[in-house]
Design a protein around this motif. Structure first.
Motif, PDB file in Angstrom:
ATOM      1  N   LEU A  39       9.150   7.147   1.913  1.00  0.00           N
ATOM      2  CA  LEU A  39       8.238   7.352   3.049  1.00  0.00           C
ATOM      3  C   LEU A  39       8.869   8.308   4.067  1.00  0.00           C
ATOM      4  CD1 LEU A  39       6.867   3.761   3.757  1.00  0.00           C
ATOM      5  CD2 LEU A  39       5.518   5.746   3.046  1.00  0.00           C
ATOM      6  N   CYS A  40      10.119   8.057   4.411  1.00  0.00           N
ATOM      7  CA  CYS A  40      10.816   8.897   5.397  1.00  0.00           C
ATOM      8  C   CYS A  40      10.899  10.338   4.918  1.00  0.00           C
ATOM      9  CB  CYS A  40      12.222   8.363   5.661  1.00  0.00           C
ATOM     10  SG  CYS A  40      12.244   6.743   6.439  1.00  0.00           S
ATOM     11  N   ASP A 166       3.955  -4.672  -4.788  1.00  0.00           N
ATOM     12  CA  ASP A 166       5.139  -4.674  -3.933  1.00  0.00           C
ATOM     13  C   ASP A 166       5.122  -3.430  -3.047  1.00  0.00           C
ATOM     14  OD1 ASP A 166       5.888  -2.616  -5.708  1.00  0.00           O
ATOM     15  OD2 ASP A 166       7.390  -3.845  -6.730  1.00  0.00           O
ATOM     16  N   LEU A 167       6.121  -3.295  -2.196  1.00  0.00           N
ATOM     17  CA  LEU A 167       6.194  -2.162  -1.286  1.00  0.00           C
ATOM     18  C   LEU A 167       6.297  -0.843  -2.053  1.00  0.00           C
ATOM     19  CD1 LEU A 167       6.331  -1.095   1.601  1.00  0.00           C
ATOM     20  CD2 LEU A 167       8.806  -1.540   1.558  1.00  0.00           C
ATOM     21  N   ALA A 168       7.045  -0.833  -3.139  1.00  0.00           N
ATOM     22  CA  ALA A 168       7.180   0.390  -3.933  1.00  0.00           C
ATOM     23  C   ALA A 168       5.831   0.857  -4.460  1.00  0.00           C
ATOM     24  CB  ALA A 168       8.170   0.168  -5.074  1.00  0.00           C
ATOM     25  N   ALA A 169       4.988  -0.054  -4.919  1.00  0.00           N
ATOM     26  CA  ALA A 169       3.655   0.321  -5.418  1.00  0.00           C
ATOM     27  C   ALA A 169       2.792   0.870  -4.283  1.00  0.00           C
ATOM     28  CB  ALA A 169       2.981  -0.885  -6.070  1.00  0.00           C
ATOM     29  N   ALA A 176       0.869   9.533  -3.184  1.00  0.00           N
ATOM     30  CA  ALA A 176       0.029  10.285  -4.125  1.00  0.00           C
ATOM     31  C   ALA A 176      -1.283  10.705  -3.461  1.00  0.00           C
ATOM     32  CB  ALA A 176      -0.251   9.435  -5.368  1.00  0.00           C
ATOM     33  N   ALA A 177      -1.758   9.901  -2.505  1.00  0.00           N
ATOM     34  CA  ALA A 177      -3.025  10.192  -1.814  1.00  0.00           C
ATOM     35  C   ALA A 177      -2.870  11.268  -0.754  1.00  0.00           C
ATOM     36  CB  ALA A 177      -3.585   8.924  -1.210  1.00  0.00           C
TER      37      ALA A 177
END
Length: 178
Positions: A39-40, A166-169, A176-177
């Motif tokens: 994310l970062c 989970d957070l990774a998903a 991707a969006a």
């Protein structure tokens, strides 16, 4: 500003029904630290909004909480990420303040401090109070099945909350969006 707010226990680290009391008990959920780093690296600012009733209940003190948060920061840093800020409510559930989830105080405080609308901000949690706080603050509620999430999915009405394993998903789909 691209912003994501995360609950801590059950989303980033393993949940404990007995309240974690020391840094030795703090264990990340597999893939969560890497997800925060992704994310970062994609330009998101990552914040945590977490109830920490163990303080109000006398299970641990502020030093223990800060040690756990420091460990989290260091471990996320090893993957090239960072946590931009951590809000927490130390209240006991018996004497909640406006900051303790399900109240939206922590989320509204972040929005106020950074002068942002939470309309396009995801708040990722694993419990019904997390989802309620997100809705009350005007953020997008996201449920992960880690921690208490699987039980929450079965026992509570989700009212359109997005659900991920989970957070990774969640991070994979979010990146991707965009």
């Amino acid at each position: 500003m691209k912003l994501v707010i995360l609950d801590r226990s059950g989303v980033i680290n393993e949940e404990s029904d007995e309240n974690m009391k020391a840094i030795a008990e703090w264990r990340p959920i597999p893939g969560s630290l890497e997800a925060i780093a992704r994310l970062c690296q994609a330009g998101y600012r990552v914040f945590i909004a977490s109830n920490q009733s163990g303080i109000g209940r006398g299970f641990y003190d502020y030093d223990a909480l800060f040690a756990m948060n420091d460990r989290l920061q260091k471990m996320v840093g090893e993957f090239g990420g960072r946590i931009d800020g951590i809000e927490f409510a130390p209240d006991s559930p018996d004497e909640p303040s406006e900051m303790r989830k399900p109240s939206p105080g922590m989320l509204k405080d972040l929005a106020r401090r950074f002068q942002v609308s939470l309309e396009d901000v995801s708040f990722v949690g694993d419990s019904a109070p997390d989802l309620l706080a997100a809705r009350s603050a005007g953020a997008r509620p996201v449920l992960v099945r880690t921690g208490k999430g699987s039980r929450t999915e079965i026992e509570h009405e989700l009212h359109g909350a997005a659900v991920y394993d989970d957070l990774a998903a969640f991070v994979r789909v979010t990146l991707a969006a965009h």
